[in-house]
Design a protein around this motif. Structure first.
Motif, PDB file in Angstrom:
ATOM      1  N   GLY A  34      47.694  66.247  54.597  1.00  0.00           N
ATOM      2  CA  GLY A  34      48.315  65.963  53.312  1.00  0.00           C
ATOM      3  C   GLY A  34      48.318  67.145  52.354  1.00  0.00           C
ATOM      4  N   LYS A  35      48.954  66.922  51.189  1.00  0.00           N
ATOM      5  CA  LYS A  35      49.054  67.935  50.144  1.00  0.00           C
ATOM      6  C   LYS A  35      48.610  67.337  48.808  1.00  0.00           C
ATOM      7  CE  LYS A  35      53.061  70.162  52.331  1.00  0.00           C
ATOM      8  NZ  LYS A  35      54.492  70.559  52.154  1.00  0.00           N
ATOM      9  N   SER A  89      38.549  64.168  41.091  1.00  0.00           N
ATOM     10  CA  SER A  89      39.490  64.306  42.215  1.00  0.00           C
ATOM     11  C   SER A  89      39.455  65.706  42.799  1.00  0.00           C
ATOM     12  CB  SER A  89      40.914  63.987  41.744  1.00  0.00           C
ATOM     13  OG  SER A  89      41.053  62.641  41.378  1.00  0.00           O
ATOM     14  N   ALA A  90      39.266  66.707  41.934  1.00  0.00           N
ATOM     15  CA  ALA A  90      39.296  68.101  42.377  1.00  0.00           C
ATOM     16  C   ALA A  90      38.200  68.414  43.387  1.00  0.00           C
ATOM     17  CB  ALA A  90      39.175  69.027  41.166  1.00  0.00           C
ATOM     18  N   ARG A  91      37.083  67.700  43.333  1.00  0.00           N
ATOM     19  CA  ARG A  91      35.962  67.967  44.252  1.00  0.00           C
ATOM     20  C   ARG A  91      36.131  67.278  45.600  1.00  0.00           C
ATOM     21  NH1 ARG A  91      30.255  66.772  41.808  1.00  0.00           N
ATOM     22  NH2 ARG A  91      29.552  68.487  43.153  1.00  0.00           N
ATOM     23  N   GLY A  92      37.064  66.331  45.689  1.00  0.00           N
ATOM     24  CA  GLY A  92      37.218  65.548  46.915  1.00  0.00           C
ATOM     25  C   GLY A  92      37.422  66.356  48.173  1.00  0.00           C
ATOM     26  N   LEU A 237      42.272  65.457  52.102  1.00  0.00           N
ATOM     27  CA  LEU A 237      43.041  66.696  51.999  1.00  0.00           C
ATOM     28  C   LEU A 237      42.279  67.838  52.667  1.00  0.00           C
ATOM     29  CD1 LEU A 237      44.273  66.488  48.285  1.00  0.00           C
ATOM     30  CD2 LEU A 237      45.590  66.009  50.355  1.00  0.00           C
ATOM     31  N   PRO A 238      42.998  68.828  53.224  1.00  0.00           N
ATOM     32  CA  PRO A 238      42.307  69.973  53.842  1.00  0.00           C
ATOM     33  C   PRO A 238      41.332  70.622  52.864  1.00  0.00           C
ATOM     34  CG  PRO A 238      44.638  70.005  54.402  1.00  0.00           C
ATOM     35  CD  PRO A 238      44.460  68.908  53.384  1.00  0.00           C
ATOM     36  N   ARG A 239      40.231  71.093  53.378  1.00  0.00           N
ATOM     37  CA  ARG A 239      39.154  71.628  52.552  1.00  0.00           C
ATOM     38  C   ARG A 239      39.595  72.815  51.698  1.00  0.00           C
ATOM     39  NH1 ARG A 239      33.402  71.404  53.100  1.00  0.00           N
ATOM     40  NH2 ARG A 239      32.357  73.222  52.211  1.00  0.00           N
TER      41      ARG A 239
END
Length: 465
Positions: A34-35, A89-92, A237-239
């Motif tokens: 995903g993006k 959300s930014a840390r997910g 999402l990709p790391r």
């Protein structure tokens, strides 16, 4: 002591019609996809619904605000809630775990069961019931069926979505977004064109600074109520994706949907209508042309499903995080079914007085989410730059000052600043025009307590790494 993080197996990835395996494990690289941009509709779709509209209705009808005062309170409350959502959300993608698992850093493995239980009940029962009621009323008006039958239909659909899990929920939010956006855009334009934006505040409301703060509080309670879910939908999402873009898209979808529809709800109250009904969705659509009223009622039902698919999914995730023992491969799925049934029963009970139940529920969310956010953000500030691998699933890891800080913030804010029918805080009794600022007080006190009690402890952990 640290332990290895349990991970997914890399077989789920972007499969849609498949039951998401496992529960609250770390998302393996093989399952990442995903993006960040997909978070725009992930968080816009569940807020394009009647519960959002009713925020504005409450501000004008119950809190004594005129349209412009209501709009100002809505923007402030939604802005604060969306800001919290940005950071969480930014840390997910980096941490790769559900939001309530991240909370173990702040509260310890066992102590985290307290906010996780509150989250599971809030999302899986409270929000699930609230949104199901609006959908039931919408279907009742649209098809001429009883609200109870409408409730059964909508609960069945949204529980099925959550049972399958993350990818099917995300796919539904993506498909629902253009439908909801177009219908509510047309409805919004028509309502705003017919509204009397200069109308004076209605008699009988709170009014003044107190009414404004109540508007801010209910809006913040609604928007920040999504914060305990934030990483649940960014963890796949990709790391290596941008943390800033991840947070911005999530916060933007949440903020825009909430502000626009809540303001439209406030404007709708200023339209003079001859309709007399106990059905709030019917009252909202009574001034619309027949075709648009029908489309809006359908959108209200779809929006409620979009919201509750997320609510019951994350409730199941939080429930698993409390430490309840269930078979790992079906733990989350079984929990969603349980909360779907519990939410249905509460919604059935609350059908008789939906408005009062909703208003009280919004503040109940804010009361515990405020101090929870205070502890979580204080912990994030103190741990900046510290690796946390191995702590999140370590059953021996304890952080009692975190739970103590949360409880101090919660109790002080309730005892002094609560402003509800069942109990009025001691400060509010002396200053009744204060409204209800318990959520702000809880945040500040909990954060301050955590910074004082945990700074040396976390500094020592950093040096030990």
């Amino acid at each position: 002591m640290t332990v290895a993080e349990p991970t997914t197996e890399g077989t789920y990835r972007d499969r849609i019609v498949a039951v998401e395996p496992g529960g609250n494990e770390y998302i393996a690289e093989g399952d990442r996809h995903g993006k960040p941009s997909q978070l725009l509709w992930t968080w816009a779709s569940p807020n394009l619904e009647f519960a959002t509209i009713f925020l504005g209705v409450l501000a004008v009808s119950y809190f004594g605000m005129n349209f412009w005062q209501a709009a100002g309170g809505i923007v402030v409350g939604a802005g604060l809630g969306a800001l919290a959502h940005f950071f969480l959300s930014a840390r997910g993608p980096l941490l790769g775990v559900p939001q309530m698992v991240v909370g173990r850093l702040s509260f310890g493995y066992k102590g985290n069961a307290v906010p996780s239980t509150l989250m599971a009940i809030t999302a899986g029962v409270g929000w699930f019931a609230t949104n199901s009621i609006s959908a039931a009323f919408a279907l009742s008006t649209l098809f001429g069926i009883g609200p109870l039958l409408g409730l059964v239909l909508v609960v069945t659909v949204q529980t099925a979505l959550a049972f399958f899990g993350h990818n099917l929920v995300q796919a539904f939010e993506r498909l629902a977004f253009p439908v909801l956006a177009v219908i509510f855009a047309i409805t919004s334009v028509l309502i705003m064109s017919e509204a009397d934006l200069g109308a004076p505040a209605l008699d009988g409301g709170v009014g003044g600074v107190g009414g404004f703060l109540l508007t801010v509080g209910t809006t913040f309670g609604y928007v920040a109520g999504w914060a305990p879910y934030a990483a649940d939908f960014s963890r796949y999402l990709p790391r290596d994706v941008s943390a800033v873009r991840t947070g911005l898209f999530a916060a933007a979808g949440l903020f825009l949907a909430c502000v626009v529809l809540a303001i439209v709800g406030a404007a709708s109250v200023t339209i003079v209508s001859a309709a007399v009904t106990d059905n709030p969705t019917d009252a909202f659509t009574s001034s619309l042309p027949g075709w648009l009223a029908a489309a809006t009622l359908l959108a209200i039902a779809i929006g409620a499903v979009a919201a509750n698919a997320i609510n019951v999914y994350s409730a199941g995730m939080a429930f698993v995080t409390t430490g309840v023992k269930l078979p790992a491969h079906i733990a989350r799925a079984l929990a969603t079914v349980f909360f779907g049934l519990a939410g249905f029963l509460v919604a059935w009970w609350a059908l008789a007085d939906a408005a009062t139940s909703y208003k009280s529920f919004l503040f109940l969310i804010a009361y515990w989410v405020g101090p929870w956010l205070g502890v979580v953000f204080a912990d994030q500030f103190l741990r900046r730059g510290q690796p946390v691998d191995g702590l999140l699933y370590d059953k021996t890891y304890s952080n009692r000052p975190g739970l103590l800080s949360f409880l101090i913030g919660l109790v002080v804010s309730l005892v002094l600043f609560c402003n509800q029918e069942l109990f009025v805080g001691y400060v509010v009794r002396a200053l009744p025009d204060l409204g209800d600022i318990g959520f702000f007080v809880g945040f500040v006190i909990a954060a301050g307590s955590y910074l004082i009690l945990c700074r040396s402890r976390i500094d020592a952990q950093k040096k030990a790494v």
